[in-house]
Design a protein around this motif. Structure first.
Motif, short mmCIF file in Angstrom:
data_model
loop_
_atom_site.label_atom_id
_atom_site.label_comp_id
_atom_site.label_asym_id
_atom_site.label_seq_id
_atom_site.Cartn_x
_atom_site.Cartn_y
_atom_site.Cartn_z
N ARG A 68 0.81 -1.22 0.00
CA ARG A 68 0.00 0.00 0.00
C ARG A 68 0.85 1.27 0.00
O ARG A 68 0.32 2.38 0.12
CB ARG A 68 -0.95 -0.02 1.22
CG ARG A 68 -1.90 -1.20 1.21
CD ARG A 68 -2.81 -1.25 2.42
NE ARG A 68 -2.12 -1.53 3.67
CZ ARG A 68 -1.71 -2.75 4.07
NH1 ARG A 68 -1.92 -3.80 3.28
NH2 ARG A 68 -1.11 -2.91 5.23
N ARG A 69 2.17 1.11 -0.17
CA ARG A 69 3.06 2.28 -0.13
C ARG A 69 4.04 2.28 -1.31
O ARG A 69 5.24 2.30 -1.14
CB ARG A 69 3.84 2.33 1.19
CG ARG A 69 2.97 2.63 2.40
CD ARG A 69 3.77 3.15 3.59
NE ARG A 69 4.73 2.17 4.11
CZ ARG A 69 6.05 2.25 3.93
NH1 ARG A 69 6.58 3.25 3.24
NH2 ARG A 69 6.85 1.33 4.43
N VAL A 70 3.50 2.24 -2.50
CA VAL A 70 4.31 2.35 -3.72
C VAL A 70 3.74 3.50 -4.53
O VAL A 70 2.54 3.52 -4.84
CB VAL A 70 4.26 1.05 -4.54
CG1 VAL A 70 5.10 1.18 -5.81
CG2 VAL A 70 4.75 -0.13 -3.70
N PHE B 93 2.06 4.15 -10.29
CA PHE B 93 1.52 3.61 -9.04
C PHE B 93 1.05 4.75 -8.14
O PHE B 93 1.70 5.80 -8.03
CB PHE B 93 2.59 2.82 -8.29
CG PHE B 93 2.87 1.46 -8.87
CD1 PHE B 93 2.24 0.33 -8.36
CD2 PHE B 93 3.77 1.32 -9.92
CE1 PHE B 93 2.50 -0.92 -8.88
CE2 PHE B 93 4.03 0.06 -10.45
CZ PHE B 93 3.40 -1.06 -9.94
N LYS B 94 -0.08 4.52 -7.48
CA LYS B 94 -0.58 5.46 -6.48
C LYS B 94 -1.07 4.66 -5.28
O LYS B 94 -1.94 3.79 -5.42
CB LYS B 94 -1.72 6.32 -7.05
CG LYS B 94 -2.21 7.37 -6.06
CD LYS B 94 -3.25 8.28 -6.66
CE LYS B 94 -3.69 9.34 -5.65
NZ LYS B 94 -4.73 10.22 -6.21
N ASP B 95 -0.48 4.92 -4.12
CA ASP B 95 -0.83 4.20 -2.89
C ASP B 95 -0.82 2.69 -3.10
O ASP B 95 -1.70 1.97 -2.63
CB ASP B 95 -2.19 4.66 -2.39
CG ASP B 95 -2.19 6.14 -2.00
OD1 ASP B 95 -1.13 6.64 -1.61
OD2 ASP B 95 -3.25 6.78 -2.12
N GLY B 96 0.17 2.23 -3.84
CA GLY B 96 0.37 0.80 -4.03
C GLY B 96 -0.27 0.20 -5.25
O GLY B 96 0.10 -0.91 -5.66
N VAL B 97 -1.23 0.87 -5.86
CA VAL B 97 -1.98 0.31 -6.99
C VAL B 97 -1.45 0.86 -8.31
O VAL B 97 -1.22 2.07 -8.43
CB VAL B 97 -3.48 0.62 -6.86
CG1 VAL B 97 -4.24 0.02 -8.03
CG2 VAL B 97 -4.02 0.07 -5.55
N LEU C 174 2.45 -4.68 -5.83
CA LEU C 174 3.75 -5.35 -5.85
C LEU C 174 3.86 -6.43 -4.77
O LEU C 174 3.35 -6.27 -3.66
CB LEU C 174 4.88 -4.34 -5.65
CG LEU C 174 5.10 -3.30 -6.75
CD1 LEU C 174 6.40 -2.54 -6.49
CD2 LEU C 174 5.13 -3.94 -8.13
N GLY C 175 4.55 -7.51 -5.12
CA GLY C 175 4.81 -8.59 -4.16
C GLY C 175 6.29 -8.86 -3.95
O GLY C 175 6.66 -9.65 -3.09
N GLU C 176 7.14 -8.19 -4.75
CA GLU C 176 8.59 -8.41 -4.60
C GLU C 176 9.33 -7.22 -5.19
O GLU C 176 8.89 -6.60 -6.17
CB GLU C 176 9.02 -9.68 -5.34
CG GLU C 176 10.51 -9.97 -5.27
CD GLU C 176 10.97 -11.09 -6.19
OE1 GLU C 176 12.19 -11.26 -6.35
OE2 GLU C 176 10.10 -11.79 -6.75
#
Length: 417
Positions: free
Chosen positions: A265-267, A291-295, A321-323
């Motif tokens: 949630r922080r990207v 990306f905004k707020d992770g999305v 993101l997962g990695e």
């Protein structure tokens, strides 16, 4: 039509060394342990050598499941429309049961990267979604690092011709085989010892990052200005790692990366790919994402944009993101100048990020966390996990500490410390 199982000029001695590395360094296979292999038919020579080495190492039972390009294409050409919403649940349930009984997992990567390029993207997306859903009970055993697992590669003729289009088929296969051998360190006199030294170098980088405990990483390069928040209590991994079953293995052969779990949630910011992505028979080029707020709220690609968007829409976590992984531009795979069109290799030529599922091993005491706790700390959950390359010789990376201090991590694509 050429036979994908033809006796192409692949160096037998190096192939045998690759099998040894896969079993001893990649898997760390223990006496009495069963092994499940998946492979394309074209990789039969390597399957046979790995099976031999596994039994020499004391394996209990080695079982191989093969895939075939012509059979896969027959589905897209002739199957009923409903068939694309189904997957072999029973098969994946069996795999999950096997992993639950401590069966080791080895995948041989070597499919034709363009296999599904001419097929209906909607059918490809539906089939992938059904497959991912069915595979989840088994893949969780792998992403949770409950067992020792490994991926290696063997040169498929069509893959080889994609990488080396100006060469004849046999020459292309031989050249791709040599590139695989070099990247996998089996062209050295003692590959197992070479891997020990390489693992020590990766672990030194991993340990420094874990000491720093960065809050964020800031990536800057042409077309990229991205801040990736790191999950709470994240832990960096890379190289040989200890699985929960007590066995040390190298999941990827080759590997050049250190990686961890970003905060889903922080990207924020914009990022551009530096290499094409080959995914399930489609090639996606020139990816740009905001990306905004992770999305990922904006997604573009010069080729395969429709396919890429459908993949990301697999589920709610598909656009997060997962990695995040760090790879120096001077890595041997990058310096080889070969574009493999295969994520196992291309991700080890450049820094990369992955859409989808996080690795729960990348948390402090990750094996003790519930799914809810992983989510609370910023870990992402999804049916997909797809790496794509963003690094180059022009990339700078700053680590941002908990106090907001900036520490150089990469400068011009290389480690800054």
């Amino acid at each position: 039509m050429s036979d994908s199982r033809s006796n192409a000029p692949v160096n037998e001695e190096k192939l045998d060394k690759l099998a040894q590395v896969a079993v001893h360094t990649g898997l760390g296979l223990e006496a009495g342990q069963d092994l499940l292999i998946t492979a394309p038919l074209s990789a039969l020579p390597l399957v046979r050598k790995i099976t031999e080495q596994a039994y020499k190492a004391g394996a209990g039972l080695v079982t191989t499941m093969y895939s075939d390009e012509e059979a896969t294409l027959a589905r897209y050409k002739h199957a009923n429309d409903d068939a694309f919403d189904h997957a072999a649940d029973w098969l994946y349930e069996g795999m999950a049961k096997a992993f639950g009984s401590n069966t080791a997992r080895l995948a041989i990567s070597g499919d034709n990267p363009m296999m599904l390029a001419e097929q209906d993207p909607e059918k490809v997306s539906r089939a992938n979604r059904a497959n991912s859903k069915a595979y989840k009970p088994a893949i969780k055993k792998i992403t949770g690092f409950e067992i020792n697992w490994n991926i290696v590669s063997y040169p498929n003729p069509k893959w080889a011709k994609l990488v080396f289009p100006d060469l004849g088929e046999d020459e292309a296969v031989a050249k791709l085989a040599d590139a695989i051998f070099a990247a996998s360190r089996v062209d050295q006199a003692d590959p197992v010892d070479a891997w020990k030294k390489h693992n020590a170098e990766i672990h030194a980088r991993r340990d420094w990052l874990n000491e720093m405990k960065f809050r964020d990483l800031h990536f800057t390069a042409p077309g990229t200005d991205l801040i990736v928040g790191l999950a709470d209590d994240h832990e960096w991994a890379g190289g040989a790692s200890l699985a929960k079953n007590g066995i040390t293995c190298n999941p990827n052969i080759p590997t050049e990366e250190v990686f961890t779990t970003p905060h889903a949630r922080r990207v924020n910011g914009v990022v551009r790919s530096t290499k094409p992505l080959s995914h399930n028979g489609s090639v996606i080029e020139d990816i740009e994402m905001v990306f905004k707020d992770g999305v990922a709220v904006e997604v573009r690609a010069s080729k395969g944009e429709n396919v890429w968007n459908k993949v990301l829409d697999t589920d709610e976590g598909g656009r997060r993101l997962g990695e995040v992984a760090l790879v120096p531009h001077s890595s041997p795979i990058s310096q080889s100048g070969v574009l493999f069109y295969n994520t196992l290799f291309d991700e080890n030529a450049a820094c990369h990020i992955a859409m989808g599922q996080c690795y729960t091993e990348c948390f402090v005491d990750g094996d003790k966390l519930t799914e809810e706790q992983v989510t609370e700390k910023g870990g992402n959950s999804s049916l997909i996990h797809i790496d794509w390359m963003i690094g180059s010789g022009e990339m700078d990376i700053d680590g941002i500490t908990q106090d907001g201090e900036r520490v150089p991590v990469f400068r011009k694509g290389e480690w800054a410390n």
